[in-house]
Scaffold this motif. Structure first.
Motif, PDB file in Angstrom:
ATOM      1  N   VAL A   4     -71.539  52.950  27.763  1.00  0.00           N
ATOM      2  CA  VAL A   4     -70.321  53.741  27.645  1.00  0.00           C
ATOM      3  C   VAL A   4     -69.115  52.955  28.155  1.00  0.00           C
ATOM      4  CG1 VAL A   4     -69.175  55.906  28.247  1.00  0.00           C
ATOM      5  CG2 VAL A   4     -71.676  55.843  27.988  1.00  0.00           C
ATOM      6  N   LEU A   5     -68.047  52.976  27.362  1.00  0.00           N
ATOM      7  CA  LEU A   5     -66.778  52.374  27.764  1.00  0.00           C
ATOM      8  C   LEU A   5     -65.738  53.481  27.853  1.00  0.00           C
ATOM      9  CD1 LEU A   5     -65.182  49.732  28.337  1.00  0.00           C
ATOM     10  CD2 LEU A   5     -64.552  49.731  25.912  1.00  0.00           C
ATOM     11  N   ILE A   6     -65.101  53.610  29.006  1.00  0.00           N
ATOM     12  CA  ILE A   6     -64.071  54.629  29.223  1.00  0.00           C
ATOM     13  C   ILE A   6     -62.708  53.952  29.282  1.00  0.00           C
ATOM     14  CG2 ILE A   6     -63.186  56.355  30.842  1.00  0.00           C
ATOM     15  CD1 ILE A   6     -66.130  56.703  31.789  1.00  0.00           C
ATOM     16  N   VAL A   7     -61.777  54.444  28.485  1.00  0.00           N
ATOM     17  CA  VAL A   7     -60.421  53.894  28.510  1.00  0.00           C
ATOM     18  C   VAL A   7     -59.647  54.589  29.623  1.00  0.00           C
ATOM     19  CG1 VAL A   7     -58.338  53.400  27.197  1.00  0.00           C
ATOM     20  CG2 VAL A   7     -60.546  53.537  26.027  1.00  0.00           C
ATOM     21  N   ALA A   8     -59.174  53.828  30.589  1.00  0.00           N
ATOM     22  CA  ALA A   8     -58.500  54.395  31.754  1.00  0.00           C
ATOM     23  C   ALA A   8     -57.119  54.922  31.390  1.00  0.00           C
ATOM     24  CB  ALA A   8     -58.370  53.334  32.845  1.00  0.00           C
ATOM     25  N   GLU A   9     -56.818  56.091  31.939  1.00  0.00           N
ATOM     26  CA  GLU A   9     -55.462  56.637  31.824  1.00  0.00           C
ATOM     27  C   GLU A   9     -54.733  56.367  33.136  1.00  0.00           C
ATOM     28  OE1 GLU A   9     -53.027  60.806  30.880  1.00  0.00           O
ATOM     29  OE2 GLU A   9     -55.213  60.830  31.079  1.00  0.00           O
ATOM     30  N   HIS A  10     -53.533  55.833  33.042  1.00  0.00           N
ATOM     31  CA  HIS A  10     -52.783  55.522  34.255  1.00  0.00           C
ATOM     32  C   HIS A  10     -51.285  55.615  33.980  1.00  0.00           C
ATOM     33  CE1 HIS A  10     -51.818  51.488  32.603  1.00  0.00           C
ATOM     34  NE2 HIS A  10     -53.053  51.517  32.134  1.00  0.00           N
ATOM     35  N   LEU A  11     -50.524  55.745  35.046  1.00  0.00           N
ATOM     36  CA  LEU A  11     -49.061  55.815  34.937  1.00  0.00           C
ATOM     37  C   LEU A  11     -48.462  55.300  36.231  1.00  0.00           C
ATOM     38  CD1 LEU A  11     -46.603  56.779  33.235  1.00  0.00           C
ATOM     39  CD2 LEU A  11     -46.796  58.984  34.419  1.00  0.00           C
ATOM     40  N   ASN A  12     -47.452  54.468  36.087  1.00  0.00           N
ATOM     41  CA  ASN A  12     -46.742  53.909  37.247  1.00  0.00           C
ATOM     42  C   ASN A  12     -47.689  53.225  38.231  1.00  0.00           C
ATOM     43  OD1 ASN A  12     -44.294  54.943  36.227  1.00  0.00           O
ATOM     44  ND2 ASN A  12     -44.591  56.896  37.288  1.00  0.00           N
ATOM     45  N   GLY A  13     -48.680  52.527  37.677  1.00  0.00           N
ATOM     46  CA  GLY A  13     -49.583  51.752  38.518  1.00  0.00           C
ATOM     47  C   GLY A  13     -50.649  52.555  39.224  1.00  0.00           C
ATOM     48  N   LYS A  14     -50.789  53.855  38.874  1.00  0.00           N
ATOM     49  CA  LYS A  14     -51.775  54.720  39.504  1.00  0.00           C
ATOM     50  C   LYS A  14     -52.752  55.244  38.461  1.00  0.00           C
ATOM     51  CE  LYS A  14     -49.991  54.673  43.698  1.00  0.00           C
ATOM     52  NZ  LYS A  14     -50.729  54.121  44.866  1.00  0.00           N
ATOM     53  N   LEU A  15     -54.017  55.274  38.820  1.00  0.00           N
ATOM     54  CA  LEU A  15     -55.051  55.787  37.929  1.00  0.00           C
ATOM     55  C   LEU A  15     -55.011  57.306  37.920  1.00  0.00           C
ATOM     56  CD1 LEU A  15     -57.514  54.678  36.241  1.00  0.00           C
ATOM     57  CD2 LEU A  15     -58.917  55.272  38.220  1.00  0.00           C
ATOM     58  N   ASN A  16     -55.085  57.893  36.728  1.00  0.00           N
ATOM     59  CA  ASN A  16     -55.114  59.350  36.612  1.00  0.00           C
ATOM     60  C   ASN A  16     -56.525  59.848  36.922  1.00  0.00           C
ATOM     61  OD1 ASN A  16     -55.337  62.052  35.169  1.00  0.00           O
ATOM     62  ND2 ASN A  16     -53.182  61.591  34.826  1.00  0.00           N
ATOM     63  N   SER A  17     -56.614  61.009  37.558  1.00  0.00           N
ATOM     64  CA  SER A  17     -57.928  61.570  37.921  1.00  0.00           C
ATOM     65  C   SER A  17     -58.767  61.905  36.692  1.00  0.00           C
ATOM     66  CB  SER A  17     -57.750  62.825  38.774  1.00  0.00           C
ATOM     67  OG  SER A  17     -57.096  63.853  38.042  1.00  0.00           O
ATOM     68  N   SER A  18     -58.129  61.974  35.522  1.00  0.00           N
ATOM     69  CA  SER A  18     -58.879  62.258  34.291  1.00  0.00           C
ATOM     70  C   SER A  18     -59.933  61.188  34.027  1.00  0.00           C
ATOM     71  CB  SER A  18     -57.925  62.350  33.094  1.00  0.00           C
ATOM     72  OG  SER A  18     -57.263  61.114  32.876  1.00  0.00           O
ATOM     73  N   THR A  19     -59.678  59.971  34.485  1.00  0.00           N
ATOM     74  CA  THR A  19     -60.629  58.881  34.282  1.00  0.00           C
ATOM     75  C   THR A  19     -61.927  59.142  35.054  1.00  0.00           C
ATOM     76  OG1 THR A  19     -58.776  57.341  34.004  1.00  0.00           O
ATOM     77  CG2 THR A  19     -60.946  56.381  34.421  1.00  0.00           C
ATOM     78  N   ALA A  20     -61.803  59.621  36.288  1.00  0.00           N
ATOM     79  CA  ALA A  20     -62.986  59.931  37.095  1.00  0.00           C
ATOM     80  C   ALA A  20     -63.761  61.108  36.496  1.00  0.00           C
ATOM     81  CB  ALA A  20     -62.573  60.240  38.531  1.00  0.00           C
ATOM     82  N   ARG A  21     -63.076  62.007  35.827  1.00  0.00           N
ATOM     83  CA  ARG A  21     -63.747  63.130  35.164  1.00  0.00           C
ATOM     84  C   ARG A  21     -64.536  62.631  33.948  1.00  0.00           C
ATOM     85  NH1 ARG A  21     -61.712  68.243  36.831  1.00  0.00           N
ATOM     86  NH2 ARG A  21     -60.038  68.016  38.366  1.00  0.00           N
ATOM     87  N   CYS A  22     -63.995  61.630  33.277  1.00  0.00           N
ATOM     88  CA  CYS A  22     -64.719  61.028  32.161  1.00  0.00           C
ATOM     89  C   CYS A  22     -65.998  60.338  32.648  1.00  0.00           C
ATOM     90  CB  CYS A  22     -63.832  60.012  31.432  1.00  0.00           C
ATOM     91  SG  CYS A  22     -62.531  60.734  30.417  1.00  0.00           S
ATOM     92  N   VAL A  23     -65.938  59.767  33.844  1.00  0.00           N
ATOM     93  CA  VAL A  23     -67.121  59.112  34.415  1.00  0.00           C
ATOM     94  C   VAL A  23     -68.225  60.147  34.635  1.00  0.00           C
ATOM     95  CG1 VAL A  23     -68.048  57.897  36.426  1.00  0.00           C
ATOM     96  CG2 VAL A  23     -65.831  57.228  35.469  1.00  0.00           C
ATOM     97  N   THR A  24     -67.868  61.324  35.137  1.00  0.00           N
ATOM     98  CA  THR A  24     -68.856  62.395  35.329  1.00  0.00           C
ATOM     99  C   THR A  24     -69.499  62.779  34.005  1.00  0.00           C
ATOM    100  OG1 THR A  24     -67.650  63.258  37.240  1.00  0.00           O
ATOM    101  CG2 THR A  24     -69.196  64.759  36.154  1.00  0.00           C
ATOM    102  N   CYS A  25     -68.682  62.894  32.963  1.00  0.00           N
ATOM    103  CA  CYS A  25     -69.205  63.194  31.628  1.00  0.00           C
ATOM    104  C   CYS A  25     -70.163  62.089  31.174  1.00  0.00           C
ATOM    105  CB  CYS A  25     -68.046  63.332  30.637  1.00  0.00           C
ATOM    106  SG  CYS A  25     -68.556  63.534  28.912  1.00  0.00           S
ATOM    107  N   ALA A  26     -69.771  60.841  31.369  1.00  0.00           N
ATOM    108  CA  ALA A  26     -70.592  59.710  30.925  1.00  0.00           C
ATOM    109  C   ALA A  26     -71.933  59.647  31.643  1.00  0.00           C
ATOM    110  CB  ALA A  26     -69.823  58.398  31.130  1.00  0.00           C
ATOM    111  N   PRO A  43     -52.755  44.931  35.717  1.00  0.00           N
ATOM    112  CA  PRO A  43     -53.849  45.894  35.885  1.00  0.00           C
ATOM    113  C   PRO A  43     -54.589  45.856  37.217  1.00  0.00           C
ATOM    114  CG  PRO A  43     -54.601  44.043  34.583  1.00  0.00           C
ATOM    115  CD  PRO A  43     -53.152  43.786  34.884  1.00  0.00           C
ATOM    116  N   ASP A  44     -54.290  44.918  38.098  1.00  0.00           N
ATOM    117  CA  ASP A  44     -55.127  44.699  39.276  1.00  0.00           C
ATOM    118  C   ASP A  44     -55.261  45.936  40.169  1.00  0.00           C
ATOM    119  OD1 ASP A  44     -55.447  42.185  38.321  1.00  0.00           O
ATOM    120  OD2 ASP A  44     -54.230  41.180  39.840  1.00  0.00           O
ATOM    121  N   ALA A  45     -54.151  46.574  40.528  1.00  0.00           N
ATOM    122  CA  ALA A  45     -54.198  47.727  41.428  1.00  0.00           C
ATOM    123  C   ALA A  45     -54.932  48.897  40.778  1.00  0.00           C
ATOM    124  CB  ALA A  45     -52.784  48.140  41.833  1.00  0.00           C
TER     125      ALA A  45
END
Length: 313
Positions: A4-26, A43-45
């Motif tokens: 599984v590959l999850i495309v990260a959602e982020h804004l202003n250098g911060k990861l959106n919590s939606s990405t961690a929810r996708c991990v639970t689904c995966a 992308p480092d941070a």
């Protein structure tokens, strides 16, 4: 085995919590690996945040100035290139994911599975239809890459504690030039983010005016809650559209949801059905919102809300 590959959602250098929810689904796929793809100019941070999510095997990064802003037309060909060898590509069913995933599916020539609410198997899912009035089981072909959006309200965010490796990708993808970033307009607020808040206070048409919405803001501040609204309140001009909760707004799953002056149209109920506890205040005792509310108060909101606020101290 699934990869599984999850495309990260982020804004202003911060990861959106939606990405961690996708991990639970995966995780429900019992996949061989769960990796996260971060597309950004720096992308480092963001990658470091993604690497800390428990259950993530690897974080792949693509650094490109063209990725400074999340343009689906620019992201999609890069996702396709990075997805080689993966059986599943997931994105959150947010504005970001709903914009990106169909383009990825089209480039791959496959059908998309939208709003995954429950995983039955690697290619079998449940998702809501008819504004959440029915749940359908979807079977996707196992012979093609599965592109799916995850209904984030249906999955808790995966906890931190991971230590995934971060790997920089060098991919070759032709990026379109017909789409360019012009401007991002978003409301500024010190209140919690509506999409991820644990407590939400929403107002509806019954609030009566933009000025009267102050009663909603005051209660939300007392509770440390985010503020939402029904479509009727948005259409009436009481609040901006980014506060809308429901089928055509934001789908949320707070621990506590207060619906004040909201009648409970099915489109609104679709957006809150995964909330932990729903409290409704409405002067109409026959309002549909009371059919799903855990706690209901029938009366004038301009009397009850200040009393509730005072009781909170």
């Amino acid at each position: 085995m699934s990869k599984v590959l999850i495309v990260a959602e982020h804004l202003n250098g911060k990861l959106n919590s939606s990405t961690a929810r996708c991990v639970t689904c995966a995780k429900a796929f019992h996949a061989e690996s769960i990796d996260i793809l971060v597309l950004a100019d720096a992308p480092d941070a963001i990658a470091a945040e993604a690497a800390a999510i428990a259950g993530v095997g690897k974080v792949l990064t693509v650094a490109n100035t063209a990725n400074a802003h999340a343009l689906a037309a620019v992201y999609a060909p890069q996702v396709v290139a990075a997805a080689a060898g993966y059986s599943h590509v997931l994105a959150p069913s947010t504005t970001f994911g709903k914009d990106l995933a169909p383009r990825v599916a089209a480039l791959l020539g496959v059908a998309q599975v939208s709003d995954i609410a429950e995983v039955l198997g690697a290619h079998s899912f449940k998702r809501p239809i008819y504004a959440g009035n029915a749940i359908i089981t979807v079977e996707a072909p196992a012979t093609a890459t599965l592109i799916g959006t995850v209904r984030t309200a249906s999955f808790a965010a995966a906890e931190a504690g991971g230590s995934a490796a971060v790997e920089a990708l060098s991919i070759s993808a032709e990026l379109p030039t017909h789409t360019r970033f012009v401007e991002l307009q978003q409301g500024k607020s010190d209140r919690p983010d509506l999409q991820s808040a644990g407590r939400v206070v929403s107002g509806g048409r019954g609030v009566g005016s933009a000025e009267n919405f102050s009663v909603i803001y005051k209660l939300a501040d007392k509770l440390g809650a985010a503020v939402g609204a029904s479509r009727a309140a948005v259409d009436a001009g009481y609040v901006p559209s980014d506060m809308q909760v429901g089928q055509t707004g934001k789908i949320i799953s707070p621990e506590l949801y207060l619906a004040i002056g909201i009648s409970g149209a099915i489109q609104h109920l679709t957006g809150i059905k995964d909330a932990g506890t729903i409290v409704a205040i409405n002067k109409d005792g026959e309002a549909p919102i009371f059919e799903i509310a855990d706690i209901g108060l029938v009366g004038d909101l301009f009397t009850l809300v200040p009393q509730l606020e005072a009781a909170l101290g």
